[in-house]
Design a protein around this motif. Structure first.
Motif, PDB file in Angstrom:
ATOM      1  N   GLN A   1      -3.080   1.421 -11.820  1.00 52.76           N
ATOM      2  CA  GLN A   1      -4.314   2.208 -11.737  1.00 52.76           C
ATOM      3  C   GLN A   1      -4.955   2.055 -10.363  1.00 52.76           C
ATOM      4  N   LEU A   2      -5.037   0.832  -9.880  1.00 55.04           N
ATOM      5  CA  LEU A   2      -5.614   0.596  -8.552  1.00 55.04           C
ATOM      6  C   LEU A   2      -4.789   1.272  -7.464  1.00 55.04           C
ATOM      7  N   PHE A   3      -3.478   1.173  -7.575  1.00 55.78           N
ATOM      8  CA  PHE A   3      -2.604   1.794  -6.578  1.00 55.78           C
ATOM      9  C   PHE A   3      -2.822   3.306  -6.538  1.00 55.78           C
TER      10      PHE A   3
ATOM     11  N   LYS B   1      -5.379   5.137  -7.741  1.00 52.92           N
ATOM     12  CA  LYS B   1      -6.741   5.503  -7.326  1.00 52.92           C
ATOM     13  C   LYS B   1      -6.937   5.324  -5.828  1.00 52.92           C
ATOM     14  N   SER B   2      -6.281   4.331  -5.253  1.00 49.28           N
ATOM     15  CA  SER B   2      -6.438   4.093  -3.817  1.00 49.28           C
ATOM     16  C   SER B   2      -5.625   5.073  -2.980  1.00 49.28           C
ATOM     17  N   THR B   3      -4.654   5.715  -3.589  1.00 46.63           N
ATOM     18  CA  THR B   3      -3.805   6.652  -2.863  1.00 46.63           C
ATOM     19  C   THR B   3      -4.477   8.006  -2.670  1.00 46.63           C
ATOM     20  N   HIS B   4      -5.104   8.504  -3.738  1.00 48.57           N
ATOM     21  CA  HIS B   4      -5.761   9.813  -3.667  1.00 48.57           C
ATOM     22  C   HIS B   4      -6.843   9.863  -4.736  1.00 48.57           C
ATOM     23  N   VAL B   5      -7.999  10.317  -4.365  1.00 45.77           N
ATOM     24  CA  VAL B   5      -9.147  10.342  -5.269  1.00 45.77           C
ATOM     25  C   VAL B   5      -8.844  11.112  -6.557  1.00 45.77           C
TER      26      VAL B   5
ATOM     27  N   ARG C   1      -2.713  -2.901 -12.069  1.00 43.91           N
ATOM     28  CA  ARG C   1      -2.273  -2.754 -10.677  1.00 43.91           C
ATOM     29  C   ARG C   1      -1.913  -1.307 -10.361  1.00 43.91           C
TER      30      ARG C   1
ATOM     31  N   TRP D   1      -5.707  10.065  -9.972  1.00 46.26           N
ATOM     32  CA  TRP D   1      -5.912   9.424 -11.269  1.00 46.26           C
ATOM     33  C   TRP D   1      -6.400  10.435 -12.312  1.00 46.26           C
TER      34      TRP D   1
ATOM     35  N   VAL E   1       0.824  -1.206   0.000  1.00 46.89           N
ATOM     36  CA  VAL E   1       0.000   0.000   0.000  1.00 46.89           C
ATOM     37  C   VAL E   1       0.858   1.256   0.000  1.00 46.89           C
TER      38      VAL E   1
END
Length: 150
Positions: free
Chosen positions: A33-35, A37-41, A31, A44, A14
């Protein structure tokens, strides 16, 4: 003496972006993209679109000395996205994007390098469809052998 660069792959994290050494681009792309997007809205959005540029009501660039805290935070998203992409890339992949000014430009450059342009993609699809249409079982070939070729 030549300096050697060791590329160390890692598992899911993470805090560290998924590593990319030029192999299996589609897997890394998903992977990454998911990383991101999960870091900050909004991170992306910087990669999909151009980064934010502060302008006044007349469309003139606002000097850096007059940026608000919110504007600084929005501008920093491009730097953060570029940092994540840079940290994920091996030296040979980084060499492909080191001249890019924005995270979007970096992402698009990697996409073209590993997927090709839309014209190349359409051409590949056309070739595959044609091969599929011509596919048939050869004489003296078992069904298992035919499916092995498919």
């Amino acid at each position: 003496m030549a300096e050697s660069h060791v590329y160390i792959a890692e598992g899911a994290s993470v805090t560290r972006p998924p590593a990319f050494n030029g192999e299996d681009y589609h897997y890394w792309k998903d992977r990454m993209q998911l990383f991101i997007k999960s870091t900050h809205v909004d991170l992306w959005d910087v990669i999909e679109n151009e980064p934010y540029t502060p302008v006044d009501e007349d469309g003139n660039l606002i000097p850096r000395t007059r940026w608000t805290i919110n504007q600084k935070a929005r501008i920093q998203l491009n730097s953060k996205a570029k940092f994540f992409l840079t940290c994920a890339l091996s030296k040979s992949e980084y060499d492909k994007v080191h001249g890019c000014d924005t995270a979007k430009e970096m992402w698009d450059t990697l996409s073209i390098a590993h997927e090709g342009t839309n014209q190349v993609k359409k051409s590949k699809i056309s070739i595959l469809v044609h091969q599929y249409e011509l596919f048939k079982m050869k004489e003296e070939e078992s069904i298992d052998q035919m499916f092995g070729r498919f």
